[in-house]
Write a protein that holds these residues in place. Structure first.
Motif, PDB file in Angstrom:
ATOM      1  N   LYS A 120     -12.924   2.438   5.611  1.00  0.00           N
ATOM      2  CA  LYS A 120     -14.384   2.752   5.164  1.00  0.00           C
ATOM      3  C   LYS A 120     -14.669   2.790   3.850  1.00  0.00           C
ATOM      4  O   LYS A 120     -13.979   3.220   3.060  1.00  0.00           O
ATOM      5  CB  LYS A 120     -14.811   4.059   6.098  1.00  0.00           C
ATOM      6  CG  LYS A 120     -14.847   3.988   7.397  1.00  0.00           C
ATOM      7  CD  LYS A 120     -16.197   3.171   7.907  1.00  0.00           C
ATOM      8  CE  LYS A 120     -16.355   3.553   9.363  1.00  0.00           C
ATOM      9  NZ  LYS A 120     -17.544   2.500   9.974  1.00  0.00           N
ATOM     10  N   LEU A 121     -15.813   1.991   3.278  1.00  0.00           N
ATOM     11  CA  LEU A 121     -16.158   2.069   2.302  1.00  0.00           C
ATOM     12  C   LEU A 121     -16.466   3.490   1.549  1.00  0.00           C
ATOM     13  O   LEU A 121     -16.161   3.702   0.445  1.00  0.00           O
ATOM     14  CB  LEU A 121     -17.313   1.147   1.988  1.00  0.00           C
ATOM     15  CG  LEU A 121     -17.899   0.916   0.381  1.00  0.00           C
ATOM     16  CD1 LEU A 121     -16.998   0.604  -0.457  1.00  0.00           C
ATOM     17  CD2 LEU A 121     -19.260   0.066   0.414  1.00  0.00           C
ATOM     18  N   SER A 122     -17.249   4.097   2.253  1.00  0.00           N
ATOM     19  CA  SER A 122     -17.356   5.598   1.852  1.00  0.00           C
ATOM     20  C   SER A 122     -16.209   6.378   1.340  1.00  0.00           C
ATOM     21  O   SER A 122     -16.366   7.006   0.405  1.00  0.00           O
ATOM     22  CB  SER A 122     -18.454   6.353   2.878  1.00  0.00           C
ATOM     23  OG  SER A 122     -17.793   6.182   4.221  1.00  0.00           O
ATOM     24  N   LYS A 123     -15.176   6.254   2.254  1.00  0.00           N
ATOM     25  CA  LYS A 123     -13.974   6.701   1.972  1.00  0.00           C
ATOM     26  C   LYS A 123     -13.408   6.229   0.530  1.00  0.00           C
ATOM     27  O   LYS A 123     -12.720   7.127   0.073  1.00  0.00           O
ATOM     28  CB  LYS A 123     -13.014   6.684   3.311  1.00  0.00           C
ATOM     29  CG  LYS A 123     -13.423   7.645   4.481  1.00  0.00           C
ATOM     30  CD  LYS A 123     -13.625   8.830   4.213  1.00  0.00           C
ATOM     31  CE  LYS A 123     -12.172   9.540   4.127  1.00  0.00           C
ATOM     32  NZ  LYS A 123     -12.400  11.042   3.899  1.00  0.00           N
ATOM     33  N   ALA A 124     -13.345   4.852   0.652  1.00  0.00           N
ATOM     34  CA  ALA A 124     -12.571   4.223  -0.632  1.00  0.00           C
ATOM     35  C   ALA A 124     -13.348   4.830  -1.748  1.00  0.00           C
ATOM     36  O   ALA A 124     -12.753   5.119  -2.887  1.00  0.00           O
ATOM     37  CB  ALA A 124     -12.850   2.891  -0.510  1.00  0.00           C
ATOM     38  N   GLU A 184       0.288   0.800  -6.149  1.00  0.00           N
ATOM     39  CA  GLU A 184      -0.728   0.263  -5.546  1.00  0.00           C
ATOM     40  C   GLU A 184      -1.199   1.191  -4.147  1.00  0.00           C
ATOM     41  O   GLU A 184      -0.380   1.483  -3.496  1.00  0.00           O
ATOM     42  CB  GLU A 184      -0.651  -1.236  -4.767  1.00  0.00           C
ATOM     43  CG  GLU A 184      -0.409  -2.398  -5.469  1.00  0.00           C
ATOM     44  CD  GLU A 184      -0.391  -3.776  -5.067  1.00  0.00           C
ATOM     45  OE1 GLU A 184      -0.966  -3.675  -3.957  1.00  0.00           O
ATOM     46  OE2 GLU A 184       0.197  -4.553  -5.641  1.00  0.00           O
ATOM     47  N   ILE A 185      -2.296   1.798  -4.460  1.00  0.00           N
ATOM     48  CA  ILE A 185      -2.965   2.844  -3.404  1.00  0.00           C
ATOM     49  C   ILE A 185      -4.094   2.272  -2.853  1.00  0.00           C
ATOM     50  O   ILE A 185      -5.018   1.643  -3.441  1.00  0.00           O
ATOM     51  CB  ILE A 185      -2.998   4.115  -4.152  1.00  0.00           C
ATOM     52  CG1 ILE A 185      -3.156   5.348  -3.342  1.00  0.00           C
ATOM     53  CG2 ILE A 185      -4.155   3.964  -5.223  1.00  0.00           C
ATOM     54  CD1 ILE A 185      -2.912   6.479  -4.215  1.00  0.00           C
ATOM     55  N   HIS A 186      -4.361   2.825  -1.641  1.00  0.00           N
ATOM     56  CA  HIS A 186      -5.696   2.414  -0.904  1.00  0.00           C
ATOM     57  C   HIS A 186      -6.394   3.861  -0.990  1.00  0.00           C
ATOM     58  O   HIS A 186      -6.114   4.698  -0.264  1.00  0.00           O
ATOM     59  CB  HIS A 186      -5.129   2.129   0.579  1.00  0.00           C
ATOM     60  CG  HIS A 186      -6.712   1.401   1.345  1.00  0.00           C
ATOM     61  ND1 HIS A 186      -8.141   2.013   0.889  1.00  0.00           N
ATOM     62  CD2 HIS A 186      -6.723   0.494   2.070  1.00  0.00           C
ATOM     63  CE1 HIS A 186      -8.612   1.213   1.704  1.00  0.00           C
ATOM     64  NE2 HIS A 186      -8.073   0.195   2.468  1.00  0.00           N
ATOM     65  N   PRO A 187      -7.431   3.738  -1.935  1.00  0.00           N
ATOM     66  CA  PRO A 187      -8.328   4.942  -2.268  1.00  0.00           C
ATOM     67  C   PRO A 187      -8.929   5.591  -0.757  1.00  0.00           C
ATOM     68  O   PRO A 187      -9.241   6.534  -0.670  1.00  0.00           O
ATOM     69  CB  PRO A 187      -9.450   4.592  -2.995  1.00  0.00           C
ATOM     70  CG  PRO A 187      -9.355   3.220  -2.927  1.00  0.00           C
ATOM     71  CD  PRO A 187      -8.027   2.789  -2.651  1.00  0.00           C
ATOM     72  N   LEU A 191      -2.096   3.869 -11.404  1.00  0.00           N
ATOM     73  CA  LEU A 191      -2.456   3.536 -10.054  1.00  0.00           C
ATOM     74  C   LEU A 191      -3.197   2.407 -10.345  1.00  0.00           C
ATOM     75  O   LEU A 191      -4.247   2.320 -10.902  1.00  0.00           O
ATOM     76  CB  LEU A 191      -3.413   4.637  -9.285  1.00  0.00           C
ATOM     77  CG  LEU A 191      -2.377   5.900  -9.339  1.00  0.00           C
ATOM     78  CD1 LEU A 191      -3.307   6.863  -8.574  1.00  0.00           C
ATOM     79  CD2 LEU A 191      -1.166   5.726  -8.362  1.00  0.00           C
ATOM     80  N   GLU A 192      -2.877   1.258  -9.220  1.00  0.00           N
ATOM     81  CA  GLU A 192      -3.887   0.042  -9.115  1.00  0.00           C
ATOM     82  C   GLU A 192      -4.487   0.418  -7.668  1.00  0.00           C
ATOM     83  O   GLU A 192      -3.938   0.412  -6.619  1.00  0.00           O
ATOM     84  CB  GLU A 192      -3.111  -1.011  -8.551  1.00  0.00           C
ATOM     85  CG  GLU A 192      -2.333  -1.309 -10.111  1.00  0.00           C
ATOM     86  CD  GLU A 192      -2.889  -2.121 -11.209  1.00  0.00           C
ATOM     87  OE1 GLU A 192      -4.420  -2.587 -10.803  1.00  0.00           O
ATOM     88  OE2 GLU A 192      -2.390  -2.388 -12.229  1.00  0.00           O
ATOM     89  N   ALA A 193      -5.919   0.582  -7.705  1.00  0.00           N
ATOM     90  CA  ALA A 193      -6.733   1.219  -6.417  1.00  0.00           C
ATOM     91  C   ALA A 193      -7.272   0.037  -6.239  1.00  0.00           C
ATOM     92  O   ALA A 193      -8.169  -0.865  -6.525  1.00  0.00           O
ATOM     93  CB  ALA A 193      -7.735   2.240  -7.052  1.00  0.00           C
ATOM     94  N   GLY A 194      -7.067  -0.293  -4.617  1.00  0.00           N
ATOM     95  CA  GLY A 194      -7.426  -1.388  -4.141  1.00  0.00           C
ATOM     96  C   GLY A 194      -8.908  -1.446  -3.823  1.00  0.00           C
ATOM     97  O   GLY A 194      -9.342  -0.525  -2.870  1.00  0.00           O
ATOM     98  N   ILE A 195      -9.802  -2.127  -4.311  1.00  0.00           N
ATOM     99  CA  ILE A 195     -11.342  -1.863  -4.132  1.00  0.00           C
ATOM    100  C   ILE A 195     -11.970  -3.416  -3.418  1.00  0.00           C
ATOM    101  O   ILE A 195     -12.496  -3.457  -2.524  1.00  0.00           O
ATOM    102  CB  ILE A 195     -12.239  -1.415  -5.150  1.00  0.00           C
ATOM    103  CG1 ILE A 195     -11.743   0.054  -5.523  1.00  0.00           C
ATOM    104  CG2 ILE A 195     -13.647  -1.573  -5.200  1.00  0.00           C
ATOM    105  CD1 ILE A 195     -12.228   1.218  -4.578  1.00  0.00           C
ATOM    106  N   THR A 242       0.959  -1.269  -0.047  1.00  0.00           N
ATOM    107  CA  THR A 242       0.092   0.054   0.184  1.00  0.00           C
ATOM    108  C   THR A 242       0.928   1.232  -0.142  1.00  0.00           C
ATOM    109  O   THR A 242       1.484   1.506   1.128  1.00  0.00           O
ATOM    110  CB  THR A 242      -0.925   0.117   1.150  1.00  0.00           C
ATOM    111  OG1 THR A 242      -1.739  -1.318   1.232  1.00  0.00           O
ATOM    112  CG2 THR A 242      -1.722   1.006   1.183  1.00  0.00           C
ATOM    113  N   PHE A 243       1.143   1.987  -1.061  1.00  0.00           N
ATOM    114  CA  PHE A 243       1.857   2.883  -1.372  1.00  0.00           C
ATOM    115  C   PHE A 243       1.555   4.082  -0.281  1.00  0.00           C
ATOM    116  O   PHE A 243       2.598   4.601   0.291  1.00  0.00           O
ATOM    117  CB  PHE A 243       1.754   3.479  -2.690  1.00  0.00           C
ATOM    118  CG  PHE A 243       2.278   4.715  -3.021  1.00  0.00           C
ATOM    119  CD1 PHE A 243       3.714   5.033  -2.868  1.00  0.00           C
ATOM    120  CD2 PHE A 243       1.454   6.054  -3.117  1.00  0.00           C
ATOM    121  CE1 PHE A 243       4.298   6.292  -3.400  1.00  0.00           C
ATOM    122  CE2 PHE A 243       2.287   7.255  -3.592  1.00  0.00           C
ATOM    123  CZ  PHE A 243       3.445   7.352  -3.435  1.00  0.00           C
TER     124      PHE A 243
END
Length: 544
Positions: free
Chosen positions: A302-306, A258-261, A282-286, A231-232
């Protein structure tokens, strides 16, 4: 003593870091002669074994992961039959779980490593021919001289920043299209399906060392760097420092991250907005857009933040953002996967990667598979076969859907029109999938032109309102104006109308014009350079 490294990859575009990472730590072991046999999983097994046999090694070492596992065992079992004196040691992510059953089933393997080998492997080499001294080597698993299983736990390199870098080894491969760079090791997250879930402590390399390594990578002419950090942006301050460092190598190098949105701070957003075109991929982990699925999978954030973070990333036109979904996660239904794809498309994700869950050795989800109601293949690649929420047939549909996304949405030529169609009509995606399955084409390799022909004929028959959009995509891709998707295009002696709206390019009288009518006299004009014989239009206008 001669050590032979079996470098077995899925293709020649890929190259494992294990060999140079280990070799770089062994500069002082002058008594070791290193040899390498490189191959892909698609090569003839006998030819690879023959190469190994003629080297007559004392040790065969290799990294095993789910996609080379089967072929690698075929090779080393034959090598052991020909070279019974040879000691075979394996490592890699396949051995993060309990290794007793593997060792008993494959007696030609002398021992395996669990975990990180840079510190432990040199210790084993000092005792490779004295198995009675193996009991003190952390991470080593083996059957002793009375056939008892010995398990020395998990190897971790705590002084990660003190390791010699893989690039210092002569075995580092500079000929690939990209190189891998690991600036942190470990992961703050606790994802139950990941081999790095809960892998602590997180260890980092200082910026001075990262800059030095990137300078060498740049000197070698490498254009793409895949940063292996799980996770960058686990630490936004460090992420900002890395971005600043990456800018020093722009525009020569593109960095894949790889980034955690869900974890993007406002300060990091400001830095990302300022990055130049082409610097980041960017690879956004969802994984899923369902809160209960993420909670069950023990994914933090949190999903809302993602979703907020993903929407921000997709709004940045100067970088590509890919989002991933995982079919087979507990509580995740097929209907929800289709819905999530529509949401990601609406956000404007440049790629939507749909993968099937694999229960990897050493993961929490594999240990809890029965409790979670997951049935999975006991053999690599350990794919989920059924859960309480998704049936065997529905998982097959998800695999087909992944193929559709790769062939149409994830291909720049057809991405725009595919996204437009599925967002305008909620039935489009399921209908196109059923069409491809019915034609028997869903698992077939298709050329770019063939995909366009399929899409055009499908829309012409079932979604005529989308027919012109496919024709436009066909023309802009530089496809033949003599084929079906261009059947309505007028090419002879086309003159511009009195007024039109220029969409891109600059009109010149020397351009060769063609006209695609969409409503009587209204439609689109495309201009081609006659002298340069370019296949793609350089000008586009409309009077719609």
């Amino acid at each position: 003593m001669k050590l032979l490294w079996l470098d077995l990859n899925s293709s020649y575009a890929h190259s494992s870091l294990a060999l140079p990472a280990l070799h770089a730590q062994l500069a002082n072991h002058a008594s070791i002669t290193w040899e390498v046999v490189s191959a892909t999983i698609n090569e003839n097994c006998g030819m690879v074994v023959n190469n190994i046999y003629h080297q007559q090694p004392d040790i065969i070492a290799a990294t095993v992961w789910l996609f080379n596992h089967e072929q690698l065992l075929h090779i080393v079992s034959r090598a052991k039959a020909l070279l019974p004196h040879c000691t075979i040691i394996l490592g890699g992510p396949e051995f993060l779980g309990d290794n007793e059953a593997f060792l008993r089933k494959n007696p030609f393997v002398n021992c395996v490593f669990r975990g990180e080998g840079e510190a432990a492997f040199p210790l084993w080499l000092d005792a490779w021919n004295r198995p009675n001294a193996w009991n003190n080597i952390t991470g080593l698993c083996y059957l002793d001289n009375i056939n008892q299983y010995q398990d020395n736990g998990l190897a971790r390199v705590l002084d990660f920043d003190q390791l010699a870098s893989p690039e210092e080894s002569p075995f580092f491969n500079w000929s690939k299209p990209f190189v891998q760079l690991e600036t942190t090791r470990g992961c703050f997250n606790t994802c139950a399906f990941c081999v790095s879930g809960g892998e602590k402590p997180i260890r980092t390399i200082n910026m001075t060392t990262v800059r030095r390594r990137l300078t060498e990578i740049h000197r070698q002419g490498i254009k793409n760097v895949r940063v292996l950090d799980r996770t960058f942006n686990y630490d936004n301050k460090r992420a900002k420092e890395l971005l600043s460092l990456f800018l020093e190598f722009s525009p020569d190098i593109c960095f894949h991250l790889e980034i955690h949105p869900a974890l993007i701070s406002e300060e990091l957003k400001q830095e990302l907005v300022k990055t130049p075109h082409g610097l980041l991929h960017l690879e956004a982990g969802i994984q899923s857009l369902r809160e209960e699925v993420l909670v069950q999978s023990r994914r933090m954030g949190k999903l809302s933040k993602a979703l907020e973070g993903l929407q921000f990333l997709c709004s940045l036109s100067q970088m590509e953002t890919h989002a991933d979904l995982i079919a087979g996660l507990p509580l995740y239904r097929l209907s929800e996967i289709f819905e999530d794809i529509h949401i990601l498309a609406a956000y404007g994700a440049d790629e939507i990667q749909l993968e099937s869950l694999k229960l990897l050795p050493g993961t929490e989800m594999r240990r809890r598979a029965e409790e979670l109601g997951i049935q999975y293949s006991p053999l690599p690649p350990y794919e989920v076969l059924q859960t309480r929420e998704i049936t065997v047939d529905e998982l097959q549909t998800a695999r087909y859907l992944s193929r559709l996304l790769d062939g149409f949405y994830n291909t720049p030529t057809w991405r725009g029109v595919t996204r437009s169609c599925l967002l305008k009509d909620s039935t489009f995606l399921t209908a196109l999938l059923a069409h491809l399955v019915e034609l028997g084409l869903i698992d077939q390799p298709l050329s770019m032109e063939k995909r366009g022909l399929i899409l055009y004929e499908f829309c012409k028959t079932h979604y005529p309102d989308f027919q012109s959009a496919v024709s436009i995509a066909w023309i802009e891709a530089g496809m033949s104006l003599k084929k079906l998707p261009a059947e309505r295009v007028k090419t002879k002696r086309q003159l511009p109308p009195d007024t039109w709206q220029v969409l891109y390019g600059e009109y010149k009288e020397t351009l060769r014009l063609c006209f695609l009518p969409t409503d009587g006299e209204k439609g689109y004009w495309f201009g081609f350079e006659s002298e340069e014989q370019t296949i793609k239009p350089v000008f586009k206008a409309t009077n719609r």
